[in-house]
Design an enzyme around this catalytic site. Structure first.
Site, PDB file in Angstrom:
ATOM      1  N   GLY A   9       0.837  -1.092   0.159  1.00 54.67           N
ATOM      2  CA  GLY A   9       0.089  -0.003   0.072  1.00 54.67           C
ATOM      3  C   GLY A   9       0.784   1.043   0.103  1.00 54.67           C
ATOM      4  O   GLY A   9       2.110   1.198  -0.151  1.00 54.67           O
ATOM      5  N   CYS A  10       0.378   2.427   0.215  1.00 53.71           N
ATOM      6  CA  CYS A  10       0.951   3.595   0.372  1.00 53.71           C
ATOM      7  C   CYS A  10       2.281   3.360   1.370  1.00 53.71           C
ATOM      8  O   CYS A  10       2.029   2.977   2.407  1.00 53.71           O
ATOM      9  CB  CYS A  10       0.040   4.806   0.992  1.00 53.71           C
ATOM     10  SG  CYS A  10       1.021   6.171   1.326  1.00 53.71           S
ATOM     11  N   HIS A  11       3.345   3.944   1.007  1.00 51.46           N
ATOM     12  CA  HIS A  11       4.556   3.680   1.875  1.00 51.46           C
ATOM     13  C   HIS A  11       4.481   4.667   3.251  1.00 51.46           C
ATOM     14  O   HIS A  11       5.178   4.243   4.078  1.00 51.46           O
ATOM     15  CB  HIS A  11       5.895   3.990   1.141  1.00 51.46           C
ATOM     16  CG  HIS A  11       5.963   5.220   0.318  1.00 51.46           C
ATOM     17  ND1 HIS A  11       6.950   5.157  -0.786  1.00 51.46           N
ATOM     18  CD2 HIS A  11       5.352   6.423   0.355  1.00 51.46           C
ATOM     19  CE1 HIS A  11       6.851   6.589  -1.214  1.00 51.46           C
ATOM     20  NE2 HIS A  11       5.853   7.138  -0.553  1.00 51.46           N
TER      21      HIS A  11
END
Length: 169
Positions: A9-11
């Protein structure tokens, strides 16, 4: 310390999740490429003490805090992967993912890949959550993941970090 790469997912979200755990000394946020896929995808490198937190626990947290069963349209940017550094680490990760996959109703799409290279994010985006947890993105996307950590993995969470941010399960 041992390291493992994790993406899905989004870091910014992934960084906050793993920074909140006992036994994790450092989380590097950026983009990882693998020998099996040279394009870069958002990911983190987690440096951890296996005497405090196991690879098994890290992988279960990883699967539970991103859409590990969803082959959505942003998968090239958010590849669901575990990036390993050695042959034995790869074998352990593959066995653990196989065992954990039985706990999900849908097939887990997370792949074990061989780490190739890393590009770290710029300073302004590192420590994204802990620099300003009141941002709307943090409240909408990261807080729910941290609440899940507190609910399902409370013994592994560094509650001092989260209590100062008023995160409660």
């Amino acid at each position: 310390m041992i390291q493992i790469g994790l993406g899905g997912g989004c870091h910014w979200c992934t960084e906050a999740v793993f920074q909140s755990l006992k036994g994790v000394s450092r989380v590097e946020q950026g983009w990882i490429s693998a020998r099996e896929a040279t394009d870069y995808a958002e990911a983190v490198i987690v440096h951890f003490d296996p005497g405090i937190i196991t690879l098994d626990a890290l992988l279960e947290i990883h699967l539970r805090t991103h859409s590990c069963t969803s082959e959505h349209f942003l998968r090239s940017k958010y590849r669901s992967a575990v990036y390993t550094y050695t042959g034995p680490q790869r074998q352990e990760a593959e066995a653990l993912l196989f065992d954990l996959s039985h706990e999900f109703e849908k097939p887990v799409i997370t792949r074990v890949m061989s780490y190739s290279s890393f590009k770290e994010n710029t300073e302004e985006f590192r420590q994204y959550y802990y620099k300003d947890p009141e941002k709307p993105f943090c409240k909408t996307y990261i807080d729910p993941k941290l609440r899940l950590l507190l609910k399902k993995f409370n013994k592994l969470v560094d509650t001092r970090k989260l209590s100062s941010l008023h995160i409660k399960n």
